[in-house]
Design a protein around this motif. Structure first.
Motif, PDB file in Angstrom:
ATOM      1  N   PRO A  15       0.797  -1.228   0.000  1.00 12.99           N
ATOM      2  CA  PRO A  15       0.000   0.000   0.000  1.00 12.99           C
ATOM      3  C   PRO A  15       0.830   1.279   0.000  1.00 12.99           C
ATOM      4  O   PRO A  15       0.476   2.243  -0.692  1.00 12.99           O
ATOM      5  N   ALA A  16       1.933   1.319   0.738  1.00 13.45           N
ATOM      6  CA  ALA A  16       2.748   2.542   0.780  1.00 13.45           C
ATOM      7  C   ALA A  16       3.271   2.896  -0.606  1.00 13.45           C
ATOM      8  O   ALA A  16       3.315   4.074  -0.984  1.00 13.45           O
ATOM      9  N   LYS A  17       3.669   1.891  -1.384  1.00 12.74           N
ATOM     10  CA  LYS A  17       4.165   2.125  -2.737  1.00 12.74           C
ATOM     11  C   LYS A  17       3.036   2.613  -3.639  1.00 12.74           C
ATOM     12  O   LYS A  17       3.192   3.569  -4.390  1.00 12.74           O
ATOM     13  N   VAL A  18       1.889   1.936  -3.561  1.00 10.95           N
ATOM     14  CA  VAL A  18       0.753   2.313  -4.403  1.00 10.95           C
ATOM     15  C   VAL A  18       0.313   3.737  -4.073  1.00 10.95           C
ATOM     16  O   VAL A  18       0.070   4.547  -4.973  1.00 10.95           O
ATOM     17  N   TRP A  19       0.237   4.066  -2.796  1.00 10.60           N
ATOM     18  CA  TRP A  19      -0.163   5.422  -2.413  1.00 10.60           C
ATOM     19  C   TRP A  19       0.824   6.451  -2.952  1.00 10.60           C
ATOM     20  O   TRP A  19       0.418   7.486  -3.481  1.00 10.60           O
ATOM     21  N   ASP A  20       2.108   6.182  -2.826  1.00 14.47           N
ATOM     22  CA  ASP A  20       3.111   7.132  -3.292  1.00 14.47           C
ATOM     23  C   ASP A  20       2.932   7.431  -4.774  1.00 14.47           C
ATOM     24  O   ASP A  20       2.914   8.593  -5.186  1.00 14.47           O
ATOM     25  N   VAL A  21       2.780   6.389  -5.575  1.00 15.85           N
ATOM     26  CA  VAL A  21       2.604   6.587  -7.021  1.00 15.85           C
ATOM     27  C   VAL A  21       1.248   7.239  -7.300  1.00 15.85           C
ATOM     28  O   VAL A  21       1.146   8.184  -8.086  1.00 15.85           O
ATOM     29  N   MET A  22       0.209   6.756  -6.634  1.00 18.30           N
ATOM     30  CA  MET A  22      -1.147   7.268  -6.856  1.00 18.30           C
ATOM     31  C   MET A  22      -1.241   8.759  -6.547  1.00 18.30           C
ATOM     32  O   MET A  22      -1.820   9.527  -7.319  1.00 18.30           O
ATOM     33  N   ASP A  43      -3.720  21.434  -3.496  1.00 12.54           N
ATOM     34  CA  ASP A  43      -3.692  21.796  -2.084  1.00 12.54           C
ATOM     35  C   ASP A  43      -4.397  20.640  -1.380  1.00 12.54           C
ATOM     36  O   ASP A  43      -5.627  20.608  -1.277  1.00 12.54           O
ATOM     37  N   ARG A  44      -3.626  19.666  -0.952  1.00 16.11           N
ATOM     38  CA  ARG A  44      -4.138  18.367  -0.522  1.00 16.11           C
ATOM     39  C   ARG A  44      -4.790  18.402   0.854  1.00 16.11           C
ATOM     40  O   ARG A  44      -4.221  17.948   1.846  1.00 16.11           O
ATOM     41  N   ARG A  45      -6.002  18.928   0.872  1.00 14.67           N
ATOM     42  CA  ARG A  45      -6.827  18.978   2.083  1.00 14.67           C
ATOM     43  C   ARG A  45      -8.261  19.214   1.632  1.00 14.67           C
ATOM     44  O   ARG A  45      -8.499  19.719   0.530  1.00 14.67           O
ATOM     45  N   PRO A  46      -9.253  18.837   2.449  1.00 14.78           N
ATOM     46  CA  PRO A  46     -10.640  19.117   2.079  1.00 14.78           C
ATOM     47  C   PRO A  46     -10.822  20.619   1.816  1.00 14.78           C
ATOM     48  O   PRO A  46     -10.386  21.454   2.614  1.00 14.78           O
ATOM     49  N   ASP A  72      -7.256  11.740   2.754  1.00 16.60           N
ATOM     50  CA  ASP A  72      -6.862  10.899   3.879  1.00 16.60           C
ATOM     51  C   ASP A  72      -5.555  10.215   3.500  1.00 16.60           C
ATOM     52  O   ASP A  72      -5.565   9.203   2.781  1.00 16.60           O
ATOM     53  N   GLU A  73      -4.450  10.793   3.930  1.00 19.07           N
ATOM     54  CA  GLU A  73      -3.105  10.333   3.573  1.00 19.07           C
ATOM     55  C   GLU A  73      -2.981   8.820   3.708  1.00 19.07           C
ATOM     56  O   GLU A  73      -3.351   8.242   4.725  1.00 19.07           O
ATOM     57  N   GLY A  74      -2.499   8.189   2.647  1.00 15.45           N
ATOM     58  CA  GLY A  74      -2.264   6.758   2.665  1.00 15.45           C
ATOM     59  C   GLY A  74      -3.486   5.903   2.415  1.00 15.45           C
ATOM     60  O   GLY A  74      -3.383   4.682   2.344  1.00 15.45           O
ATOM     61  N   ARG A  75      -4.666   6.529   2.237  1.00 18.35           N
ATOM     62  CA  ARG A  75      -5.898   5.749   2.101  1.00 18.35           C
ATOM     63  C   ARG A  75      -6.773   6.166   0.925  1.00 18.35           C
ATOM     64  O   ARG A  75      -7.173   5.349   0.118  1.00 18.35           O
ATOM     65  N   ARG A  76      -7.090   7.461   0.840  1.00 20.74           N
ATOM     66  CA  ARG A  76      -7.972   7.892  -0.258  1.00 20.74           C
ATOM     67  C   ARG A  76      -7.929   9.406  -0.439  1.00 20.74           C
ATOM     68  O   ARG A  76      -7.575  10.151   0.469  1.00 20.74           O
ATOM     69  N   PHE A  77      -8.307   9.806  -1.639  1.00 24.75           N
ATOM     70  CA  PHE A  77      -8.618  11.212  -1.878  1.00 24.75           C
ATOM     71  C   PHE A  77      -9.850  11.269  -2.765  1.00 24.75           C
ATOM     72  O   PHE A  77     -10.151  10.333  -3.507  1.00 24.75           O
ATOM     73  N   ALA A  78     -10.588  12.364  -2.614  1.00 27.83           N
ATOM     74  CA  ALA A  78     -11.811  12.557  -3.393  1.00 27.83           C
ATOM     75  C   ALA A  78     -11.853  14.004  -3.839  1.00 27.83           C
ATOM     76  O   ALA A  78     -11.451  14.909  -3.100  1.00 27.83           O
TER      77      ALA A  78
END
Length: 148
Positions: A15-22, A43-46, A72-78
């Motif tokens: 997951p850490a690798k996938v998150w970094d690339v994603m 600007d990575r915040r809601p 949500d660092e390491g989990r998702r962004f929307a």
């Protein structure tokens, strides 16, 4: 009719690798080749600005402007295109959600598009959602698995 479309992929990388690339290398996987994407501002915040531009092989230029709804660092962004810049309303098309979760020795990637209406969902599907977003998932997986 549903107003949600999604694609999912098992990625044989942690997951850490996938998150970094994603999250940090979107210009490498965000749109199907031969198209390419460039991150213009994030600007990575809601509520933070999320601007990218997609460039096509025949000179097409498609800005993608919106704001983050979740990060949500390491989990998702929307993000959504319903609001742009300094909280200005825009003609909404969708809410996009990109998320990962640990699965076995690798990672489950899921990308979801939620639409305001069945009509816009159908339009997105007819525009090639499944092929396009699947190609992006494949590109993401290839980078992550090659470097894992």
């Amino acid at each position: 009719m549903s107003t949600e479309l999604s694609v999912t992929r098992y990625i044989a990388a942690p997951p850490a690798k996938v998150w970094d690339v994603m999250a940090n290398r979107q210009n490498e996987w965000w749109c199907p080749t031969p198209w390419r994407a460039e991150v213009d501002e994030q600007d990575r915040r809601p509520g933070g600005i999320c601007r990218m531009t997609m460039y096509g092989p025949d000179g097409e230029v498609m800005p993608q402007n919106g704001i983050y709804l979740a990060y949500d660092e390491g989990r998702r962004f929307a993000s959504t295109d319903a609001v742009v810049d300094d909280l200005q309303p825009n003609g909404p098309f969708m809410i996009g959600i990109w998320e990962i979760a640990p699965e076995g020795e690798g990672t489950r990637y899921t990308a979801t598009a939620r639409h305001w209406s069945a009509e816009t969902c159908k339009q997105h599907e007819e525009m090639g959602f499944t092929d396009g977003w699947s190609a992006c998932a494949d590109q993401l997986a290839a980078i992550c698995e090659e470097e894992a």
